[in-house]
Design a protein around this motif. Sequence first.
Motif, PDB file in Angstrom:
ATOM      1  N   TYR A  40     -11.281  -6.776  -6.457  1.00 19.11           N
ATOM      2  CA  TYR A  40     -10.629  -6.238  -4.884  1.00 19.11           C
ATOM      3  C   TYR A  40      -9.321  -5.594  -5.150  1.00 19.11           C
ATOM      4  CZ  TYR A  40     -13.481 -10.026  -2.383  1.00 19.11           C
ATOM      5  OH  TYR A  40     -14.171 -11.025  -1.618  1.00 19.11           O
ATOM      6  N   LYS A  41      -9.450  -4.315  -4.241  1.00 18.41           N
ATOM      7  CA  LYS A  41      -8.335  -3.497  -5.512  1.00 18.41           C
ATOM      8  C   LYS A  41      -7.347  -3.360  -4.639  1.00 18.41           C
ATOM      9  CE  LYS A  41     -10.023  -0.481  -8.474  1.00 18.41           C
ATOM     10  NZ  LYS A  41      -9.688  -0.638  -9.773  1.00 18.41           N
ATOM     11  N   TYR A  42      -6.061  -3.546  -4.660  1.00 20.59           N
ATOM     12  CA  TYR A  42      -5.155  -3.319  -4.191  1.00 20.59           C
ATOM     13  C   TYR A  42      -4.499  -2.962  -4.489  1.00 20.59           C
ATOM     14  CZ  TYR A  42      -7.177  -6.769  -0.799  1.00 20.59           C
ATOM     15  OH  TYR A  42      -8.567  -7.421  -0.427  1.00 20.59           O
ATOM     16  N   ASP A  43      -3.791  -1.801  -3.996  1.00 19.88           N
ATOM     17  CA  ASP A  43      -3.108  -0.619  -4.265  1.00 19.88           C
ATOM     18  C   ASP A  43      -1.504  -0.119  -3.428  1.00 19.88           C
ATOM     19  OD1 ASP A  43      -2.141   2.418  -5.287  1.00 19.88           O
ATOM     20  OD2 ASP A  43      -3.107   2.852  -2.834  1.00 19.88           O
ATOM     21  N   GLY A  69       7.391  -2.727   2.338  1.00 18.92           N
ATOM     22  CA  GLY A  69       6.358  -1.572   0.984  1.00 18.92           C
ATOM     23  C   GLY A  69       5.726  -0.698   2.010  1.00 18.92           C
ATOM     24  N   SER A  70       4.243  -0.315   1.137  1.00 14.63           N
ATOM     25  CA  SER A  70       3.192   1.015   1.827  1.00 14.63           C
ATOM     26  C   SER A  70       2.413  -0.372   1.525  1.00 14.63           C
ATOM     27  CB  SER A  70       3.064   1.790   1.458  1.00 14.63           C
ATOM     28  OG  SER A  70       2.290   2.001   2.157  1.00 14.63           O
ATOM     29  N   ILE A  71       1.057  -0.308   2.566  1.00  6.18           N
ATOM     30  CA  ILE A  71       0.112  -0.781   1.940  1.00  6.18           C
ATOM     31  C   ILE A  71      -1.084  -0.355   1.542  1.00  6.18           C
ATOM     32  CG2 ILE A  71       0.106  -2.744   3.919  1.00  6.18           C
ATOM     33  CD1 ILE A  71      -2.218  -1.032   5.288  1.00  6.18           C
ATOM     34  N   SER A  72      -0.614   0.971   1.029  1.00  6.05           N
ATOM     35  CA  SER A  72      -1.418   2.031   0.164  1.00  6.05           C
ATOM     36  C   SER A  72      -0.987   3.378  -0.071  1.00  6.05           C
ATOM     37  CB  SER A  72      -2.731   2.442   0.916  1.00  6.05           C
ATOM     38  OG  SER A  72      -3.095   3.437   0.477  1.00  6.05           O
ATOM     39  N   ALA A  73      -0.518   2.813  -1.401  1.00  5.89           N
ATOM     40  CA  ALA A  73       0.446   3.856  -1.888  1.00  5.89           C
ATOM     41  C   ALA A  73      -0.157   5.160  -2.446  1.00  5.89           C
ATOM     42  CB  ALA A  73       0.822   3.057  -3.505  1.00  5.89           C
ATOM     43  N   GLU A  74      -1.535   5.053  -2.982  1.00  7.07           N
ATOM     44  CA  GLU A  74      -2.191   6.696  -3.158  1.00  7.07           C
ATOM     45  C   GLU A  74      -3.335   6.265  -3.374  1.00  7.07           C
ATOM     46  OE1 GLU A  74      -1.109   6.629  -7.183  1.00  7.07           O
ATOM     47  OE2 GLU A  74      -2.556   5.174  -7.994  1.00  7.07           O
ATOM     48  N   HIS A  75      -3.976   5.206  -2.545  1.00  7.42           N
ATOM     49  CA  HIS A  75      -5.383   4.992  -2.064  1.00  7.42           C
ATOM     50  C   HIS A  75      -6.056   5.597  -0.606  1.00  7.42           C
ATOM     51  CE1 HIS A  75      -6.303   2.442  -5.942  1.00  7.42           C
ATOM     52  NE2 HIS A  75      -5.797   2.764  -6.706  1.00  7.42           N
ATOM     53  N   GLY A  76      -4.870   5.563  -0.242  1.00 10.65           N
ATOM     54  CA  GLY A  76      -5.472   5.596   1.005  1.00 10.65           C
ATOM     55  C   GLY A  76      -6.047   4.525   2.041  1.00 10.65           C
ATOM     56  N   LEU A  77      -5.894   5.152   3.479  1.00  4.86           N
ATOM     57  CA  LEU A  77      -6.371   3.872   4.330  1.00  4.86           C
ATOM     58  C   LEU A  77      -8.147   3.532   4.125  1.00  4.86           C
ATOM     59  CD1 LEU A  77      -3.932   5.005   7.655  1.00  4.86           C
ATOM     60  CD2 LEU A  77      -4.018   2.455   5.503  1.00  4.86           C
ATOM     61  N   GLY A  78      -8.845   4.714   4.170  1.00  2.00           N
ATOM     62  CA  GLY A  78     -10.295   4.286   4.734  1.00  2.00           C
ATOM     63  C   GLY A  78     -10.536   3.591   5.832  1.00  2.00           C
ATOM     64  N   VAL A  79     -12.172   3.213   5.352  1.00  2.00           N
ATOM     65  CA  VAL A  79     -12.175   2.079   5.977  1.00  2.00           C
ATOM     66  C   VAL A  79     -11.341   0.806   6.213  1.00  2.00           C
ATOM     67  CG1 VAL A  79     -14.575   1.484   4.650  1.00  2.00           C
ATOM     68  CG2 VAL A  79     -14.486   1.079   7.977  1.00  2.00           C
ATOM     69  N   MET A  80     -11.417   0.350   4.215  1.00  3.47           N
ATOM     70  CA  MET A  80     -10.992  -0.627   3.921  1.00  3.47           C
ATOM     71  C   MET A  80      -9.554  -1.024   4.849  1.00  3.47           C
ATOM     72  SD  MET A  80      -9.667  -1.580   0.496  1.00  3.47           S
ATOM     73  CE  MET A  80      -8.686  -3.045  -0.552  1.00  3.47           C
ATOM     74  N   LYS A  81      -8.828   0.054   4.842  1.00  2.00           N
ATOM     75  CA  LYS A  81      -6.889  -1.152   5.170  1.00  2.00           C
ATOM     76  C   LYS A  81      -6.386  -0.102   6.415  1.00  2.00           C
ATOM     77  CE  LYS A  81      -5.211  -0.614   0.280  1.00  2.00           C
ATOM     78  NZ  LYS A  81      -4.802  -0.267  -0.297  1.00  2.00           N
ATOM     79  N   ALA A  82      -7.926   0.729   7.334  1.00  2.39           N
ATOM     80  CA  ALA A  82      -7.872   1.127   8.486  1.00  2.39           C
ATOM     81  C   ALA A  82      -6.492   0.427   9.624  1.00  2.39           C
ATOM     82  CB  ALA A  82      -8.576   1.652   9.172  1.00  2.39           C
ATOM     83  N   SER A 132      11.401   6.005   5.962  1.00  5.50           N
ATOM     84  CA  SER A 132      10.796   5.216   4.191  1.00  5.50           C
ATOM     85  C   SER A 132      11.414   5.336   3.109  1.00  5.50           C
ATOM     86  CB  SER A 132       8.821   5.781   3.978  1.00  5.50           C
ATOM     87  OG  SER A 132       8.585   5.447   2.933  1.00  5.50           O
ATOM     88  N   LYS A 133      11.630   4.307   2.341  1.00  9.94           N
ATOM     89  CA  LYS A 133      12.477   4.417   0.741  1.00  9.94           C
ATOM     90  C   LYS A 133      11.123   4.714  -0.328  1.00  9.94           C
ATOM     91  CE  LYS A 133      16.187   1.647   2.293  1.00  9.94           C
ATOM     92  NZ  LYS A 133      16.358   0.428   1.903  1.00  9.94           N
ATOM     93  N   LEU A 134      10.009   4.769  -0.232  1.00  6.68           N
ATOM     94  CA  LEU A 134       8.808   4.515  -0.449  1.00  6.68           C
ATOM     95  C   LEU A 134       8.700   6.446  -1.778  1.00  6.68           C
ATOM     96  CD1 LEU A 134       6.761   2.431   0.994  1.00  6.68           C
ATOM     97  CD2 LEU A 134       8.760   1.408  -0.899  1.00  6.68           C
ATOM     98  N   ARG A 135       7.949   6.388  -3.351  1.00  4.35           N
ATOM     99  CA  ARG A 135       8.255   7.102  -3.273  1.00  4.35           C
ATOM    100  C   ARG A 135       6.492   7.745  -3.191  1.00  4.35           C
ATOM    101  NH1 ARG A 135       9.257  10.068  -8.848  1.00  4.35           N
ATOM    102  NH2 ARG A 135       8.463  11.881  -8.908  1.00  4.35           N
ATOM    103  N   LYS A 136       5.912   6.675  -2.713  1.00  2.00           N
ATOM    104  CA  LYS A 136       3.976   6.621  -2.266  1.00  2.00           C
ATOM    105  C   LYS A 136       3.890   6.224  -0.735  1.00  2.00           C
ATOM    106  CE  LYS A 136       2.435   7.371  -6.810  1.00  2.00           C
ATOM    107  NZ  LYS A 136       1.405   6.957  -8.262  1.00  2.00           N
ATOM    108  N   ASP A 137       3.358   6.725  -0.121  1.00  5.67           N
ATOM    109  CA  ASP A 137       2.635   5.540   0.841  1.00  5.67           C
ATOM    110  C   ASP A 137       2.303   6.640   1.215  1.00  5.67           C
ATOM    111  OD1 ASP A 137       2.356   4.201   3.514  1.00  5.67           O
ATOM    112  OD2 ASP A 137       4.438   5.378   3.898  1.00  5.67           O
ATOM    113  N   ASN A 138       0.605   6.363   1.476  1.00  8.73           N
ATOM    114  CA  ASN A 138      -0.127   7.266   2.063  1.00  8.73           C
ATOM    115  C   ASN A 138      -1.328   6.300   3.408  1.00  8.73           C
ATOM    116  OD1 ASN A 138       0.125   9.298   0.442  1.00  8.73           O
ATOM    117  ND2 ASN A 138      -1.874   8.977  -0.619  1.00  8.73           N
TER     118      ASN A 138
END
Lengths: 530, 530
Positions: free
Chosen positions: A400-403, A482-495, B235-241
């Motif tokens: 399970y990968k979280y970013d 924070g962001s629930i997806s810093a760099e991986h994106g939303l895709g179907v997983m985080k939509a 946002s104050k985040l450097r990464k947020d996708n």
Amino acid sequence: MSAPRQISRLLYRRSLISGSRRSTPTPMFKSPSLSVRHGSHLPPRSNQFTQPTKEHLDALKAISSSTLSTLDGSATEEELRSFNDDWMNKYHGKGSIVVKPKTTEEVSEVMKYCYDNGIAVVPQGGNTGLVGGSNPVHDEIILNLSNLNQIRSFDEVSGVLVADGGVILETADHFLAEKGFIFPLDLGAKGSCHIGGNVSTNAGGLRLLRYGSLHGSVLGLEVVLPDGRIWNGLSKLRKDNTGFDIKQLFIGSEGTIGIITAISILCPRRPSAMNVAVFSLESYEAVQKVFAEAKGHLGEILSAFEFFDKQSYALVKKHQEENGGERKVFETEGDFYCLIETGGSNAEHDEAKLTGLLEHLMENEMVLDGVLAQDSTQFQSLWSLRELVPESAGKAGSVYKYDVSVPVGKMYGLVEKMRAKLREGGVLEGDGKSEGPIRAVAGYGHMGDGNLHINIVANKYTDEIEKIVEPYIYEIVAENEGSISAEHGLGVMKAPYIGYSKNETSIELMKQIKQLFDPKGLLNPYKYIV
Amino acid sequence: MSAPRQISRLLYRRSLISGSRRSTPTPMFKSPSLSVRHGSHLPPRSNQFTQPTKEHLDALKAISSSTLSTLDGSATEEELRSFNDDWMNKYHGKGSIVVKPKTTEEVSEVMKYCYDNGIAVVPQGGNTGLVGGSNPVHDEIILNLSNLNQIRSFDEVSGVLVADGGVILETADHFLAEKGFIFPLDLGAKGSCHIGGNVSTNAGGLRLLRYGSLHGSVLGLEVVLPDGRIWNGLSKLRKDNTGFDIKQLFIGSEGTIGIITAISILCPRRPSAMNVAVFSLESYEAVQKVFAEAKGHLGEILSAFEFFDKQSYALVKKHQEENGGERKVFETEGDFYCLIETGGSNAEHDEAKLTGLLEHLMENEMVLDGVLAQDSTQFQSLWSLRELVPESAGKAGSVYKYDVSVPVGKMYGLVEKMRAKLREGGVLEGDGKSEGPIRAVAGYGHMGDGNLHINIVANKYTDEIEKIVEPYIYEIVAENEGSISAEHGLGVMKAPYIGYSKNETSIELMKQIKQLFDPKGLLNPYKYIV
């Protein structure tokens, strides 16, 4: 200032580790019959989309000769598997047609046809995404860009590269290296991922600290819109204030409003001197202190600052052992590790700056041990300690990968909270390495960007584990703004979870933008903004 | 390597020039009665907008106490002039109401009221724009943000500054300087312009070469939408996708789809060592060669590379003479000049790199003469040679200002073509400095960004001159696939010419975006995308 005891050892000791920098992710656990079904939130197939038939296939074959399908036997299900499954083998589509256009015009024709016929399409680059964004959810047609793989131009004065979206990141970087330039993005999947996919997912990676976001370095795009129109926004200009910067919408849009067929990107000069050092440390606090010192001592030459915990390191060591690699890197291991990379134009100056930092760290006992690469092989070996974490986790189980991103000071607290939650749920024993349903919980990431990766290695994907982890992980991220997806994106997983990071007005505006570009909702459906 | 003849003189000579770095642009030629009417393409007033009345004024005064108007005598026409006229005194609005809200909520209430009543609004920051974008065209209400001027927070770990849109750029930079950080943008108008205005016009300026575009450094925005809704994207985040990067649309949107009330921006560490050198050169080709050498020798510490021609320098010298400043800077003057700035974390290393460059340039006779600043006063003085060009041009006459980007190699050719065109039109004599209707044609700009400024100094603004210059200037930019507005924006001046830089699909998409955000077209009408 007297020379500290350990410095000469640190500076001149040869690294003993083996293992090269793996840039091509290799799919794991691809069992043809037994893939665990999970992800109970996957949305059902929408009836608004036309089901692809043999007739559609014939029309698409007439547009693009490089079209494969199970509908006419030109491909087996097995052959389509690598297009239908994601890299983690977590998401499994049922697409029966793969189109691999060779030109932008073919992409345009394919989209026109699909638009006119109401057929859903998933654009696909290297299919190395981690959120199920680049493979079908149901029977979407797979529009794979690997045949669009030409470098179009490079200007050695300005450093502007123009290339097809399907060019592999590593290919682009090798091309640039020969010219003395560097692609302003680097990530573990570089041997497979496409630069068009990188832009459409707004990939972050290992050197964002130095080269910044793609929103700053991408100068132009060529995009095929959902209705098949080609939008030529392939500017090579560094400055152009003539209207809304439309290309920005496509950067990070995950193929939901257009298909990136070419990019124009500003590439910096390749540093002529590069150094990398890895340290073992006793606490996350120590990592933060070293980060501050690194910024102070190294200034403009600091090009990466990565960290990983002992659980991550244990995974890598095990993976290296299993592959015959030697293990001994540090005389004193720690609970944490950090990797510092510098890149500059003057080797002597860089070495002086780095030596200054190392002396300061050793004198003040801010690190337990450290290794500095002495040559390019060691450079790659040290990087592999960090870069092999995701691959090693994958070898150890179902991950399970979280970013996520949160303020730097709060990053590791999330990993600890996650472990506590899993222990409480009865699926984890001890400190993050156990024989229970969860084998390891590893935390690592891009310190410089406040970007944390949490890898939860399980025996297998189960709904039980997923329910313990989600949405808990998103809740604790949201608590920290924070962001629930810093760099991986939303895709179907985080939509379904975007509400943890974006407010209602944002989501409303996003839906309107999607509607504006893709009124039929045909591009990459079931994902992103739903 | 033997030390070249001139190096020691060059390195240790004290600069003789005077003049400080002027950061506050002072309005010029503000004659209350005689402003030349020109710009025949200005669009007529649209009947779709409600004409502001005393009743509207009363309602707005109830929302924001800081409201001025000629409708109730709370202000004279003269007092509203600085809000109605642009900085160049080229564009003149007839707004009768100026609202200066003190909070984001007041901005929201004002916009709600105007939206409900169909009243057009022009958002205004420091009103230092050069394309008539920040003052009314007709009777739009002026929503001035100068009362929204608080720094909200600064995080010394991440370097993230959050501040109101109405904070003056120089104020923000001074605040950051005390913390050891720098605002990642610098421009001549820094003493007056607002950071919200900078973002909404995507200002480029002097150090884009080093710190990149605002599209990369802005992390978040708070925006009041045309209907009054507050969009919190701070946002104050450097990464947020997590979804479309909506804030990007507001960057460079020139106040047409929302009013930026606060920004969150990533600020780099302030370089501890800074150097500046100015050279005289014999040709534009020589400038290009020096640029390549500077990139090679200075690498990551190069923070600015600016150039200006002898016509620009003549304007500055005349301006300095008239203000009692001394003149002698170069023993050998040239047809061209370039300014090189470095910023780094280690003074000794930077000096070594710069000395290496200077020795190389002198040994190879690539420059005619050069001056290196020895202290901070000289640093400012040398910068003023470049920064005073626009102000000096303004003092010399009515200035047609063009701001374009083309590939670096083709930049100066545009200036030469422009001179030839003006000569052909019978309004220019000689080489760009004459006693005719055109007094001077000066070329200067940001070499590192391919951004050229052409200033045509006329006795007065006339339709005759405008017709010779426009659209010719845009035609020759388009021939080179350049941008008709590199950093100044479109405003009212260039709105009709966007087709020279953007294709039909782009313009269609832009119109749809405008329609999506501002269906009544109330925000900053007659400008940008029309």
